[in-house]
Design a protein around this motif. Structure first.
Motif, PDB file in Angstrom:
ATOM      1  N   GLU A  81      48.892  13.886   0.222  1.00  0.00           N
ATOM      2  CA  GLU A  81      48.220  13.681   1.511  1.00  0.00           C
ATOM      3  C   GLU A  81      46.985  14.584   1.619  1.00  0.00           C
ATOM      4  O   GLU A  81      45.900  14.146   2.000  1.00  0.00           O
ATOM      5  CB  GLU A  81      49.228  14.005   2.621  1.00  0.00           C
ATOM      6  CG  GLU A  81      48.743  13.759   4.008  1.00  0.00           C
ATOM      7  CD  GLU A  81      49.814  14.152   5.036  1.00  0.00           C
ATOM      8  OE1 GLU A  81      51.010  14.192   4.682  1.00  0.00           O
ATOM      9  OE2 GLU A  81      49.424  14.433   6.168  1.00  0.00           O
ATOM     10  N   PHE A  82      47.142  15.843   1.220  1.00  0.00           N
ATOM     11  CA  PHE A  82      46.005  16.766   1.316  1.00  0.00           C
ATOM     12  C   PHE A  82      44.959  16.470   0.260  1.00  0.00           C
ATOM     13  O   PHE A  82      43.773  16.637   0.487  1.00  0.00           O
ATOM     14  CB  PHE A  82      46.499  18.216   1.257  1.00  0.00           C
ATOM     15  CG  PHE A  82      46.887  18.696   2.602  1.00  0.00           C
ATOM     16  CD1 PHE A  82      48.007  18.167   3.228  1.00  0.00           C
ATOM     17  CD2 PHE A  82      46.115  19.614   3.288  1.00  0.00           C
ATOM     18  CE1 PHE A  82      48.361  18.547   4.500  1.00  0.00           C
ATOM     19  CE2 PHE A  82      46.463  20.010   4.574  1.00  0.00           C
ATOM     20  CZ  PHE A  82      47.585  19.488   5.165  1.00  0.00           C
ATOM     21  N   ASP A  83      45.436  16.013  -0.912  1.00  0.00           N
ATOM     22  CA  ASP A  83      44.510  15.629  -1.963  1.00  0.00           C
ATOM     23  C   ASP A  83      43.637  14.460  -1.482  1.00  0.00           C
ATOM     24  O   ASP A  83      42.421  14.451  -1.671  1.00  0.00           O
ATOM     25  CB  ASP A  83      45.316  15.225  -3.208  1.00  0.00           C
ATOM     26  CG  ASP A  83      44.395  14.920  -4.378  1.00  0.00           C
ATOM     27  OD1 ASP A  83      43.451  15.708  -4.593  1.00  0.00           O
ATOM     28  OD2 ASP A  83      44.599  13.890  -5.050  1.00  0.00           O
ATOM     29  N   LEU A  84      44.285  13.500  -0.808  1.00  0.00           N
ATOM     30  CA  LEU A  84      43.559  12.334  -0.267  1.00  0.00           C
ATOM     31  C   LEU A  84      42.487  12.800   0.739  1.00  0.00           C
ATOM     32  O   LEU A  84      41.319  12.397   0.657  1.00  0.00           O
ATOM     33  CB  LEU A  84      44.562  11.398   0.411  1.00  0.00           C
ATOM     34  CG  LEU A  84      44.072  10.079   1.006  1.00  0.00           C
ATOM     35  CD1 LEU A  84      45.256   9.089   1.086  1.00  0.00           C
ATOM     36  CD2 LEU A  84      43.469  10.221   2.385  1.00  0.00           C
ATOM     37  N   ILE A  85      42.905  13.653   1.664  1.00  0.00           N
ATOM     38  CA  ILE A  85      41.966  14.129   2.696  1.00  0.00           C
ATOM     39  C   ILE A  85      40.799  14.863   2.031  1.00  0.00           C
ATOM     40  O   ILE A  85      39.626  14.627   2.323  1.00  0.00           O
ATOM     41  CB  ILE A  85      42.684  15.059   3.703  1.00  0.00           C
ATOM     42  CG1 ILE A  85      43.786  14.291   4.451  1.00  0.00           C
ATOM     43  CG2 ILE A  85      41.687  15.674   4.684  1.00  0.00           C
ATOM     44  CD1 ILE A  85      44.789  15.180   5.149  1.00  0.00           C
ATOM     45  N   HIS A  86      41.174  15.735   1.083  1.00  0.00           N
ATOM     46  CA  HIS A  86      40.162  16.544   0.403  1.00  0.00           C
ATOM     47  C   HIS A  86      39.183  15.663  -0.377  1.00  0.00           C
ATOM     48  O   HIS A  86      37.968  15.825  -0.307  1.00  0.00           O
ATOM     49  CB  HIS A  86      40.876  17.526  -0.528  1.00  0.00           C
ATOM     50  CG  HIS A  86      39.941  18.460  -1.216  1.00  0.00           C
ATOM     51  ND1 HIS A  86      39.327  19.505  -0.559  1.00  0.00           N
ATOM     52  CD2 HIS A  86      39.498  18.492  -2.485  1.00  0.00           C
ATOM     53  CE1 HIS A  86      38.545  20.133  -1.409  1.00  0.00           C
ATOM     54  NE2 HIS A  86      38.625  19.548  -2.573  1.00  0.00           N
ATOM     55  N   ARG A  87      39.751  14.671  -1.104  1.00  0.00           N
ATOM     56  CA  ARG A  87      38.938  13.856  -2.000  1.00  0.00           C
ATOM     57  C   ARG A  87      37.992  12.917  -1.242  1.00  0.00           C
ATOM     58  O   ARG A  87      36.852  12.736  -1.614  1.00  0.00           O
ATOM     59  CB  ARG A  87      39.870  13.031  -2.889  1.00  0.00           C
ATOM     60  CG  ARG A  87      39.141  12.571  -4.084  1.00  0.00           C
ATOM     61  CD  ARG A  87      39.870  12.256  -5.343  1.00  0.00           C
ATOM     62  NE  ARG A  87      41.290  12.325  -5.421  1.00  0.00           N
ATOM     63  CZ  ARG A  87      41.983  11.381  -6.079  1.00  0.00           C
ATOM     64  NH1 ARG A  87      41.373  10.335  -6.579  1.00  0.00           N
ATOM     65  NH2 ARG A  87      43.258  11.526  -6.232  1.00  0.00           N
ATOM     66  N   TYR A  88      38.504  12.308  -0.183  1.00  0.00           N
ATOM     67  CA  TYR A  88      37.721  11.249   0.452  1.00  0.00           C
ATOM     68  C   TYR A  88      37.035  11.652   1.759  1.00  0.00           C
ATOM     69  O   TYR A  88      36.102  10.995   2.186  1.00  0.00           O
ATOM     70  CB  TYR A  88      38.609  10.031   0.735  1.00  0.00           C
ATOM     71  CG  TYR A  88      39.184   9.425  -0.518  1.00  0.00           C
ATOM     72  CD1 TYR A  88      38.377   8.690  -1.383  1.00  0.00           C
ATOM     73  CD2 TYR A  88      40.520   9.616  -0.841  1.00  0.00           C
ATOM     74  CE1 TYR A  88      38.899   8.149  -2.541  1.00  0.00           C
ATOM     75  CE2 TYR A  88      41.054   9.067  -2.004  1.00  0.00           C
ATOM     76  CZ  TYR A  88      40.239   8.339  -2.859  1.00  0.00           C
ATOM     77  OH  TYR A  88      40.753   7.808  -4.004  1.00  0.00           O
ATOM     78  N   PHE A  89      37.535  12.689   2.418  1.00  0.00           N
ATOM     79  CA  PHE A  89      37.041  12.937   3.771  1.00  0.00           C
ATOM     80  C   PHE A  89      36.504  14.342   4.037  1.00  0.00           C
ATOM     81  O   PHE A  89      36.080  14.627   5.146  1.00  0.00           O
ATOM     82  CB  PHE A  89      38.139  12.620   4.798  1.00  0.00           C
ATOM     83  CG  PHE A  89      38.572  11.185   4.734  1.00  0.00           C
ATOM     84  CD1 PHE A  89      37.694  10.172   5.081  1.00  0.00           C
ATOM     85  CD2 PHE A  89      39.843  10.844   4.298  1.00  0.00           C
ATOM     86  CE1 PHE A  89      38.071   8.843   5.010  1.00  0.00           C
ATOM     87  CE2 PHE A  89      40.234   9.515   4.220  1.00  0.00           C
ATOM     88  CZ  PHE A  89      39.350   8.516   4.579  1.00  0.00           C
TER      89      PHE A  89
END
Ligand code: ADP
Ligand code: MG
Length: 312
Positions: A4-12
């Motif tokens: 979840e944090f990887d997603l936030i970090h990567r895309y947003f």
């Protein structure tokens, strides 16, 4: 890092740069902070989705209380005091009985918490409730995740694992009991603790995804590790029906506790413990921060999961 944090970090994490100077704190904490006079404004949003954060049989008043309080919990974890919120409501159909119960509970809880509904959005679709909460924090006093120092005491401000026991009990067909059911359906965090920690604590987070996952957010942001003492962690006694190791792991990784986990210098210990007594808050020291990274539990590295991750 969780998916979840990887997603936030990567895309947003880099949307709309350059960062405007009014933004005092962006993505990565319990809430963002923007400058305003005389004190900074704290803003956060969290969404409840049916089947993920709530069961289909959770009553309307539970949706209201949970949606509001998980957001006010994030505001108070910054050391801030909430004053207003916006409501984005998605419901499958016009249902007068549901809406009456939901709005009455929202009104009762908002009045008790001294916050006002100032706007929102209403749409038809699978049930989801999203609230954006606003608060103020005294200038320079925000309790950021990134400010823990080495050799701080690590505290929690209440029982760990009660709401998680409700979810576990349902999955096993065990009777969860009144106490755990209330904790899951009607989280009721103390909003007065966070602001009282300003000037005493170094860093704070509210425990929503699991004690270890949320403590680890402080550790990662502050580039530190932690040494925890298992016997000092106040696990809900409901878990005593399970073998000790399993109960402990499920309780400290389960989430939905909405207590604060914070760090403070040892020099503040006497003041904090007397504050806890005067406020009647069950504040306990569960360990200390150390150089390095990761979590040591009774001096053994914790290699298990840390908490709830939507994407794993
Ligand atoms: P909390 O559990 O305290 O509510 P979250 O786990 O929801 O925090 O989010 C972690 C951080 O990532 C927060 O600072 C949040 O504002 C940010 N965040 C989460 N999702 C998004 C997104 N889609 N876009 C931008 N920021 C996000
Ligand atoms: Mg939070």
């Amino acid at each position: 890092m969780s998916l979840e944090f990887d997603l936030i970090h990567r895309y947003f994490s880099h949307i709309g740069s350059p960062i405007v100077s009014e933004v005092l704190l962006g993505i990565g904490d319990d809430a963002a902070m923007v400058s305003s006079a005389p004190d900074p404004l704290v803003i956060t949003v969290d969404t409840l989705v049916e089947g993920i954060h709530c069961f289909a049989d959770d009553p309307a008043d539970s949706w209201a209380q949970k949606a509001l309080m998980v957001n006010l919990s994030d505001v108070s974890a910054m050391g801030a005091t909430p004053f207003a919120f916006l409501l984005s409501l998605t419901i499958p159909a016009f249902d007068d009985a549901w809406l009456k119960a939901f709005s009455a509970a929202l009104n009762a809880q908002a009045s008790k918490s001294n916050v006002q509904l100032i706007g929102g959005d209403t749409t038809k679709g699978p049930r989801a409730v999203s609230i954006t909460a606003l608060g103020y924090v005294k200038d320079g006093h925000a309790l950021k995740r990134s400010n823990a120092q080495v050799d701080d005491d690590i505290y929690v401000t209440g029982t760990i694992g009660l709401a998680a026991f409700y979810v576990y009990a349902r999955s096993k067909g065990i009777e969860p009991g009144e106490h755990a059911t209330r904790a899951y359906r009607y989280p009721n965090p103390r909003l007065d603790i966070g602001p009282r920690l300003c000037g005493l604590a170094h860093a704070a987070i509210d425990v929503s995804d699991g004690l270890l996952a949320d403590l680890n957010h402080i550790l990662t942001a502050s580039q530190l590790g932690a040494r925890l003492v298992q016997d000092n962690i106040p696990i809900a006694k409901e878990w005593f029906v399970c073998p000790e190791a399993e109960a402990f792991e499920r309780a400290v990784t389960g989430g939905d506790d909405y207590v604060l986990c914070f760090t403070a210098p040892k020099s503040a210990r006497a003041l904090l413990l007397s504050l806890a007594e005067s406020m009647e808050v069950p504040m306990v020291i569960i360990g200390e921060t150390v150089e390095g990274s990761g979590i040591l539990l009774d001096d053994k590295p914790w290699n298990g999961v840390l908490g709830y991750d939507h994407f794993s």
